[in-house]
Design a protein around this motif. Structure first.
Motif, PDB file in Angstrom:
ATOM      1  N   THR A  29       0.833  -1.210   0.000  1.00 47.88           N
ATOM      2  CA  THR A  29       0.000   0.000   0.000  1.00 47.88           C
ATOM      3  C   THR A  29       0.865   1.256   0.000  1.00 47.88           C
ATOM      4  N   GLY A  30       1.940   1.216   0.814  1.00 41.03           N
ATOM      5  CA  GLY A  30       2.831   2.374   0.870  1.00 41.03           C
ATOM      6  C   GLY A  30       3.501   2.652  -0.463  1.00 41.03           C
ATOM      7  N   LEU A  31       3.963   1.581  -1.119  1.00 36.07           N
ATOM      8  CA  LEU A  31       4.594   1.754  -2.426  1.00 36.07           C
ATOM      9  C   LEU A  31       3.607   2.298  -3.445  1.00 36.07           C
ATOM     10  N   THR A  32       2.370   1.795  -3.381  1.00 33.27           N
ATOM     11  CA  THR A  32       1.339   2.279  -4.307  1.00 33.27           C
ATOM     12  C   THR A  32       1.062   3.754  -4.082  1.00 33.27           C
ATOM     13  N   LEU A  33       0.941   4.139  -2.786  1.00 37.82           N
ATOM     14  CA  LEU A  33       0.673   5.544  -2.482  1.00 37.82           C
ATOM     15  C   LEU A  33       1.840   6.433  -2.900  1.00 37.82           C
ATOM     16  N   ALA A  34       3.082   5.943  -2.654  1.00 38.18           N
ATOM     17  CA  ALA A  34       4.256   6.732  -3.034  1.00 38.18           C
ATOM     18  C   ALA A  34       4.324   6.907  -4.543  1.00 38.18           C
ATOM     19  N   THR A  35       4.054   5.815  -5.274  1.00 39.02           N
ATOM     20  CA  THR A  35       4.068   5.893  -6.737  1.00 39.02           C
ATOM     21  C   THR A  35       2.982   6.823  -7.245  1.00 39.02           C
ATOM     22  N   SER A  36       1.799   6.731  -6.647  1.00 38.81           N
ATOM     23  CA  SER A  36       0.691   7.602  -7.054  1.00 38.81           C
ATOM     24  C   SER A  36       1.017   9.058  -6.780  1.00 38.81           C
ATOM     25  N   ALA A  37       1.611   9.310  -5.598  1.00 41.00           N
ATOM     26  CA  ALA A  37       1.967  10.690  -5.262  1.00 41.00           C
ATOM     27  C   ALA A  37       2.999  11.238  -6.234  1.00 41.00           C
ATOM     28  N   MET A  38       4.001  10.406  -6.582  1.00 48.73           N
ATOM     29  CA  MET A  38       5.040  10.849  -7.523  1.00 48.73           C
ATOM     30  C   MET A  38       4.442  11.114  -8.904  1.00 48.73           C
ATOM     31  N   ALA A  39       3.525  10.259  -9.321  1.00 46.66           N
ATOM     32  CA  ALA A  39       2.876  10.453 -10.614  1.00 46.66           C
ATOM     33  C   ALA A  39       2.061  11.740 -10.610  1.00 46.66           C
ATOM     34  N   PHE A  40       1.368  12.004  -9.495  1.00 48.51           N
ATOM     35  CA  PHE A  40       0.547  13.222  -9.388  1.00 48.51           C
ATOM     36  C   PHE A  40       1.421  14.466  -9.487  1.00 48.51           C
ATOM     37  N   VAL A  41       2.544  14.468  -8.735  1.00 48.86           N
ATOM     38  CA  VAL A  41       3.448  15.617  -8.766  1.00 48.86           C
ATOM     39  C   VAL A  41       4.056  15.787 -10.153  1.00 48.86           C
ATOM     40  N   SER A  42       4.374  14.679 -10.803  1.00 49.89           N
ATOM     41  CA  SER A  42       4.948  14.744 -12.152  1.00 49.89           C
ATOM     42  C   SER A  42       3.985  15.361 -13.144  1.00 49.89           C
ATOM     43  N   VAL A  43       2.717  14.986 -13.054  1.00 49.17           N
ATOM     44  CA  VAL A  43       1.708  15.549 -13.944  1.00 49.17           C
ATOM     45  C   VAL A  43       1.556  17.042 -13.681  1.00 49.17           C
ATOM     46  N   ARG A  44       1.556  17.430 -12.417  1.00 42.51           N
ATOM     47  CA  ARG A  44       1.452  18.860 -12.089  1.00 42.51           C
ATOM     48  C   ARG A  44       2.634  19.629 -12.658  1.00 42.51           C
ATOM     49  N   MET A  45       3.826  19.045 -12.539  1.00 47.72           N
ATOM     50  CA  MET A  45       5.009  19.699 -13.095  1.00 47.72           C
ATOM     51  C   MET A  45       4.898  19.811 -14.607  1.00 47.72           C
ATOM     52  N   ALA A  46       4.463  18.744 -15.265  1.00 50.97           N
ATOM     53  CA  ALA A  46       4.323  18.760 -16.724  1.00 50.97           C
ATOM     54  C   ALA A  46       3.333  19.824 -17.170  1.00 50.97           C
ATOM     55  N   ARG A  47       2.201  19.905 -16.489  1.00 54.81           N
ATOM     56  CA  ARG A  47       1.191  20.909 -16.847  1.00 54.81           C
ATOM     57  C   ARG A  47       1.724  22.325 -16.637  1.00 54.81           C
ATOM     58  N   ARG A  48       2.488  22.498 -15.575  1.00 55.97           N
ATOM     59  CA  ARG A  48       3.037  23.822 -15.286  1.00 55.97           C
ATOM     60  C   ARG A  48       4.005  24.272 -16.380  1.00 55.97           C
ATOM     61  N   HIS A 290      12.893  21.354  -4.776  1.00 59.67           N
ATOM     62  CA  HIS A 290      13.171  20.204  -3.903  1.00 59.67           C
ATOM     63  C   HIS A 290      12.361  18.974  -4.307  1.00 59.67           C
ATOM     64  N   LEU A 291      12.190  18.795  -5.620  1.00 63.39           N
ATOM     65  CA  LEU A 291      11.498  17.618  -6.123  1.00 63.39           C
ATOM     66  C   LEU A 291      12.513  16.524  -6.427  1.00 63.39           C
ATOM     67  N   PRO A 292      12.188  15.268  -6.149  1.00 58.67           N
ATOM     68  CA  PRO A 292      13.124  14.185  -6.455  1.00 58.67           C
ATOM     69  C   PRO A 292      13.335  14.038  -7.952  1.00 58.67           C
ATOM     70  N   ALA A 293      14.534  13.590  -8.334  1.00 55.27           N
ATOM     71  CA  ALA A 293      14.888  13.468  -9.745  1.00 55.27           C
ATOM     72  C   ALA A 293      13.902  12.624 -10.546  1.00 55.27           C
ATOM     73  N   PRO A 294      13.363  11.514  -9.993  1.00 51.68           N
ATOM     74  CA  PRO A 294      12.406  10.729 -10.783  1.00 51.68           C
ATOM     75  C   PRO A 294      11.174  11.516 -11.219  1.00 51.68           C
ATOM     76  N   VAL A 295      10.783  12.536 -10.447  1.00 51.53           N
ATOM     77  CA  VAL A 295       9.623  13.351 -10.821  1.00 51.53           C
ATOM     78  C   VAL A 295       9.893  14.065 -12.145  1.00 51.53           C
ATOM     79  N   THR A 296      11.089  14.625 -12.292  1.00 53.21           N
ATOM     80  CA  THR A 296      11.445  15.302 -13.540  1.00 53.21           C
ATOM     81  C   THR A 296      11.424  14.326 -14.706  1.00 53.21           C
ATOM     82  N   GLY A 297      11.985  13.147 -14.496  1.00 54.18           N
ATOM     83  CA  GLY A 297      11.987  12.143 -15.559  1.00 54.18           C
ATOM     84  C   GLY A 297      10.590  11.736 -15.976  1.00 54.18           C
TER      85      GLY A 297
END
Length: 406
Positions: A29-48, A290-297
């Protein structure tokens, strides 16, 4: 003897088995939530990245002394810069010109007002510091006309500053989140050389027409509107064209250099704080947040994928490989002058340095310090202007015209 996993589980107590299962479920569950959170932040960054940015307040007005014609601002890396700048405000004044720093401490900076403000002025505390300085073409005190340049999205407004002396034109291309007024600082330098300036707009910048998506393509489509401006210039008598791009306008100018049908008319590029490789810029800005590198990728992956465009808001996949000019340096044909501060703070100068290494035969880099992003003219107007004049005289104008202009 080694037991199988099933045998080992069977020999464990029921409580231990239950605990292990619970831990595995929680881990999953934790991994799923972490992955979902990272995906959400990545989409927000992409839209921005692709959403046209509105001007936002980045400092506060702490006090206004109309008797002494001074203004005190909150201290930031930009408001502490020496030189002349602008300040977008709200209230009885919408834009103020600022002069030198008169006093500063850890929290505030007092500057001279170069726009006269009367005693009845009322300004909101929130303000945006700017390198524009000139915000209207009339302030240059040069003849100009307002023009409309036809493009595939519709008529794009432009200002034309005619000059006598040569058939060379310079086309000024502003950056992301700004309008063509950003580039007015450069017009007098070129006018003094007898070069006509065409100050242009492009899709989704708030002045030119909106594309179907209403979002930026980081230069991948905007270059077509500027290419239409090159065609306009040639029809009006331009024989040779210099492209000058500021920030994302640099990325747009470089796409013209690589792609334009008018490449035979282009004689050189001047780039101010340019984006040369978007991947470097996005990684840098993510680090500032202060976003983790995977978010940018993930954000870049989403932006360059056709299937993700409904989520990112981009009108089409962003071709980051095509926009990476360091990787395409062998395709460059014309001399390039880059003006970039190593203390840019928004678009790092790394790719500008890399481009010099890749094409030392064509690319000249004037490195500034302290000057910050697109504020090199403001910080050291004389050096900035002289760098452009010398480059033009050496690379564009023939010697008789150069002698006259100088």
């Amino acid at each position: 003897m080694v037991l199988s996993r099933r045998a080992a589980m069977g020999s464990a107590s029921p409580a231990l088995v239950t605990g292990i299962r619970t831990a595995l479920v929680m881990l999953g569950t934790g991994l799923t939530l972490a992955t979902s959170a990272m995906a959400f932040v990545s989409v927000r960054m992409a839209r921005r990245v692709v959403t046209p940015a509105a001007r936002v307040a980045d400092t506060r007005i702490l006090s206004l002394d109309t008797a002494a014609q001074t203004i005190t601002l909150e201290s930031t890396p930009d408001t502490r810069l020496p030189g002349r700048y602008g300040l977008f405000t709200s209230g009885s004044e919408s834009y103020l010109k600022l002069g030198s720093v008169l006093a500063e401490d850890a929290t505030s900076v007092k500057r001279k007002l170069l726009t006269e403000v009367d005693g009845n002025a009322r300004l909101a505390p929130e303000a945006a510091f700017s390198g524009w300085y000139f915000d209207r073409p009339e302030q240059l005190h040069l003849p100009f006309t307002s023009e409309l340049i036809g493009s595939s999205v519709g008529p794009c407004p432009a200002w034309l500053f005619p000059a006598e002396g040569s058939d060379v034109w310079v086309i000024q291309v502003h950056g992301r989140g700004t309008t063509r007024a950003e580039t007015l600082r450069a017009v007098p330098v070129f006018h003094g050389l007898g070069i006509t300036s065409l100050v242009v707009s492009y899709r989704n910048d708030g002045e030119a027409p909106r594309s179907r998506s209403g979002t930026y393509a980081l230069g991948a489509t905007e270059w077509r509107d500027v290419d239409a401006a090159v065609g306009f210039a040639r029809r009006r008598g331009a024989g040779r064209v210099i492209l000058m791009g500021w920030s994302m306008g640099g990325a747009i100018a470089l796409q013209l250099e690589l792609t334009s049908a008018h490449r035979d008319a282009i004689v050189g590029l001047v780039l101010e704080s340019p984006v040369v490789d978007w991947r470097i810029v996005l990684a840098y800005q993510a680090k500032l947040l202060h976003l983790p590198a995977p978010v940018t990728g993930l954000a870049i992956g989403a932006l360059q994928s056709e299937w993700a465009t409904p989520v990112t808001g981009a009108g089409a996949a962003i071709p980051f490989d095509r926009l990476d000019v360091v990787a395409r340096a062998a395709e460059l044909r014309h001399p390039i002058l880059i003006l970039h501060s190593d203390d840019d703070g928004f678009v790092p100068s790394d790719a500008s340095h890399d481009l010099v290494v890749a094409r030392p035969d064509l690319v000249e880099l004037q490195v500034f310090d302290v000057a910050r992003h697109t504020k090199l003219w403001n910080y050291d107007q004389e050096r900035w202007s002289q760098s452009i004049r010398q480059w033009v005289l050496q690379n564009v104008l023939p010697s008789p015209e150069a002698a006259d202009a100088d």
